[in-house]
Scaffold this active site. Structure first.
Site, PDB file in Angstrom:
ATOM      1  N   SER A  45      -1.966  -6.162 -10.180  1.00 42.61           N
ATOM      2  CA  SER A  45      -1.028  -6.805  -9.262  1.00 42.61           C
ATOM      3  C   SER A  45      -0.121  -5.690  -8.760  1.00 42.61           C
ATOM      4  O   SER A  45       0.502  -4.980  -9.555  1.00 42.61           O
ATOM      5  CB  SER A  45      -0.231  -7.875  -9.994  1.00 42.61           C
ATOM      6  N   GLU A  46      -0.052  -5.517  -7.445  1.00 44.35           N
ATOM      7  CA  GLU A  46       0.530  -4.288  -6.908  1.00 44.35           C
ATOM      8  C   GLU A  46       2.049  -4.210  -7.083  1.00 44.35           C
ATOM      9  O   GLU A  46       2.649  -3.174  -6.797  1.00 44.35           O
ATOM     10  CB  GLU A  46       0.136  -4.073  -5.437  1.00 44.35           C
ATOM     11  N   ASN A  47       2.671  -5.270  -7.579  1.00 50.25           N
ATOM     12  CA  ASN A  47       4.091  -5.147  -7.929  1.00 50.25           C
ATOM     13  C   ASN A  47       4.279  -4.400  -9.253  1.00 50.25           C
ATOM     14  O   ASN A  47       5.420  -4.137  -9.643  1.00 50.25           O
ATOM     15  CB  ASN A  47       4.786  -6.519  -7.967  1.00 50.25           C
ATOM     16  N   SER A  87       1.970   2.196  -8.900  1.00 50.93           N
ATOM     17  CA  SER A  87       1.047   1.134  -8.510  1.00 50.93           C
ATOM     18  C   SER A  87       0.266   1.526  -7.252  1.00 50.93           C
ATOM     19  O   SER A  87      -0.954   1.426  -7.207  1.00 50.93           O
ATOM     20  CB  SER A  87       1.818  -0.164  -8.272  1.00 50.93           C
TER      21      SER A  87
END
Lengths: 219, 231, 219, 231
Positions: A45-47, A87
């Site tokens: 999850s790119e967060n 990320s």
């Protein structure tokens, strides 16, 4: 013809053991539900999370644990948390093996438009431009035609682009298609009950049909 | 060396009209809630806010938008925010949308003393307009510049009086990279401890990057998209 | 004339409360011993530590806890460990307030040479080039003349450079000097018992002497 | 997904003559001792080794130098090493000395997918020869390229079977940035645990960067400069 679940199921078959996968919002999120049990896949999850798990049970939500869609989620054993720079660092460095995202339009040379409609409120590209510019393997999950009945598989995109020459595969309610390096949508599979003729009619961009086109196996 | 402030009002006392602020958080997660409240109370205006999102109407940076304190937002996604939309359409608010990874990496560049970085994000799109494009090993990249912000305002889980910070779960997000990128960095923490209480191996932001720290109060930690599964 | 300890003591007076300081090998390392008790200073070791403490007591050495000189050290309360990229990141971003290092030569325009002597085995620049290129405040601790009796404060360096236009202040056994932005060594203080004439004779580069030059106060 | 190997010999089985290796560690601290021993045993040659230092005569990369396995060293400081000096002076060994921060940042660039970075280190010196110089805000910077290495070999304190790594104290040094920079990354750890045993908030290198992991044995952890103070 497939429903959203069917699209998600078909895409799930593209995921291989050991893959690190980034799932966009919408149909791509559903893909997580159909990853075979016998393979190990880690969701990014790119967060800032590797090892995203299912939504929490009611009462177990944690405001500090969300996904890139701002939904409450859980973390699986072996998860790792990192900051936004790392990320997108791992995304740019192509450590994420597969990116699955939605689109408004895809062109026959692999361009994608999915962030902006002129005249409408623009919410922003979020991480989509980074993902499409860097991923080595991008699958687009979308409807073959828009609500006005117009094809979303085009000779070239009419909407502002998110990225260029990046889409590798498209799964719609009608078909599975590869975007060829030299340009063109190569028809690979038909959805159950869908004819090649229907796919032809729904595809505005260059469609390449070679030999018999099998029906998808979703068993 | 005294980095400890007693509250947000004191920590932000010298932020003035027209400044550029980096604000940590992703959606409503990991937001410097106390500082945002203090900025709203202080009423300073014409701010340029760099933050991944713009909050919602009644939480986060949305509170500053409602008071028309923001001249320009630099974000990757501005979400659901009616007041934001109104100000944008009326021309009151300037918005620069940039890819999320570019936003993060421009912070990293500032914190690591690198004037510019290269990213493929946005090549061939309107984001590339006016930017230098450079080809490395057959692939095009945009040159993007390090941010130059007056203050960075971040939220951590724990911190010590030397400014060392530890974040919790995905509330980490942009906070560490923004903490590195401010000329002056203000950190609000849920727990403020003495030096030596945090394990040196587990510090996410070393104190050298943090100029002011205070223990925040009354964290709401609102959830933007409460999503659950049946038991 | 000062001994090494005297040079270290004099430099220690340049350190202010709240400073983050990087100390090079040699005389600079000694500076740590003379930092006044009433100020808080954090020592950075560029192998990845903030909060370096004194050497360990015998038997308490930890192979995993070393400084940039590869010496066993200790960590003070409030220390933080980080990787080499962040270490030089904070150096480049000028978060380190003061860098103290040795030199073979300094030129009147602030160039420094301290890593390589042609014809001799070259060991490498380590972190010195990064430190001198980035630090906003660099103090050089060195002998005024080399073993052959030649001045090390020169119109221009003869040895391969480590960095250019970077040295701000020099403390030698004879004097304290500023390197002026426009060029030239400005004499600020004499070591106890050293005359201006002696300093003149030992300085090959442009020496600027204005008014009475006080003797150092090392009390 | 199986990243766990039983020992160093298996983990390095496909490293062959002429490859480029990133090797973690600073001095003798945080060295991948087991992998170095296995590389010496395997006897492969013509290697390009990128590592901050070159070990000493009888420990670390010095062991590989003694066997003449190294064609080229890329380091910031090559220290006290008689055999190294002999090979260098005789022309058997090629050495490229680069600033320590440049070394670290070229690793970071590879791990973060940035083809090049800008640093002021080396401007005006022989390090700048042949490199592009660029001025930003009145200051000159060199453009330095991301490393392109076949393997990265690192040492961590703890790791789990998914490749997540935790380092201890200053044995962290170059290990995390090199771990990110290898096309294939091999990690040796003192303790190998199951997924879930490491706190997700405290992982220094996420497993996505690590392709192979094994529990090392018989760590010597030699001290290069034992320095103590009187009690």
């Amino acid at each position: 013809m497939l429903d959203k679940t069917g699209i998600a199921k078909r895409i799930a078959r593209e995921i291989k053991d050991g893959y690190y996968v980034n799932l966009g919002i919408g149909i791509p999120t559903l893909v997580a539900n159909y990853i075979p049990d016998n393979i190990d896949v880690v969701l990014q999850s790119e967060n800032g999370l590797l090892g995203m798990g299912p939504f929490p049970f009611e009462g177990e939500e944690d405001a500090d644990v969300i996904n890139a869609g701002k939904q409450t989620i859980t973390m699986l054993p072996g998860s790792a948390i990192f900051d936004s720079a790392m990320s997108f660092g791992m995304i740019r460095a192509r450590k994420v093996n597969l990116t699955i995202l939605g689109a408004m339009e895809v062109s026959e040379n692999g361009d994608i438009a999915n962030w902006k409609i002129p005249g409408k409120m623009v919410k922003g590209m979020g991480g989509a431009m980074d993902l499409v510019a860097s991923a080595e393997n991008i699958i687009v999950a979308m409807q073959h035609v828009n609500k006005a009945g117009e094809s979303k598989l085009l000779p070239q995109c009419s909407l502002p682009l998110t990225g260029i020459h990046c889409v590798r595969k498209i799964v719609t309610e009608l078909a599975v298609l590869d975007v060829l390096p030299g340009g063109g949508f190569k028809l690979l599979e038909r959805a159950p009950g869908v004819s090649v003729e229907e796919i032809k009619n729904a595809t505005a961009g260059k469609l390449i049909i070679e030999g018999e086109i099998p029906e998808m196996d979703l068993s | 060396m005294n980095k400890v402030f007693s509250n947000a009002d004191e920590a932000i006392h010298d932020i003035t009209d027209g400044m550029t602020l980096l604000l940590g958080g992703f959606g409503l997660c990991g937001l410097p809630e106390n500082c945002i409240t203090a900025l709203v109370k202080k009423g300073i205006k014409e701010l340029t806010c760099i933050s991944n999102n713009a909050g919602v109407d009644d939480f986060g940076i949305g509170l500053m938008l409602r008071q028309r304190q923001v001249k320009k937002m630099i974000s990757s996604y501005v979400g659901e925010n009616a007041e934001f939309e109104r100000q944008l359409l009326s021309g009151e608010l300037e918005v620069e949308l940039i890819p999320q990874g570019t936003l993060a990496t421009r912070c990293l560049a500032a914190g690591y003393g690198m004037p510019a970085i290269f990213t493929p994000a946005g090549v061939g799109t309107e984001v590339a307009i006016g930017k230098e494009i450079r080809n490395f090993n057959g692939k095009d990249y945009l040159m993007e510049m390090a941010f130059d912000a007056d203050f960075a305002i971040v939220k951590a889980w724990k911190g010590d009086s030397m400014g060392n910070l530890v974040y919790r779960s995905t509330a980490r997000n942009f906070n560490p990279v923004m903490a590195m990128a401010g000329k002056i960095t203000i950190a609000e923490v849920e727990e403020l401890v003495e030096p030596g209480e945090l394990d040196p191996d587990q510090i996410h932001t070393p104190g050298i990057y943090v100029h002011r720290i205070f223990r925040g109060a009354n964290y709401e930690k609102r959830i933007e998209q409460r999503t659950v599964r049946p038991r």
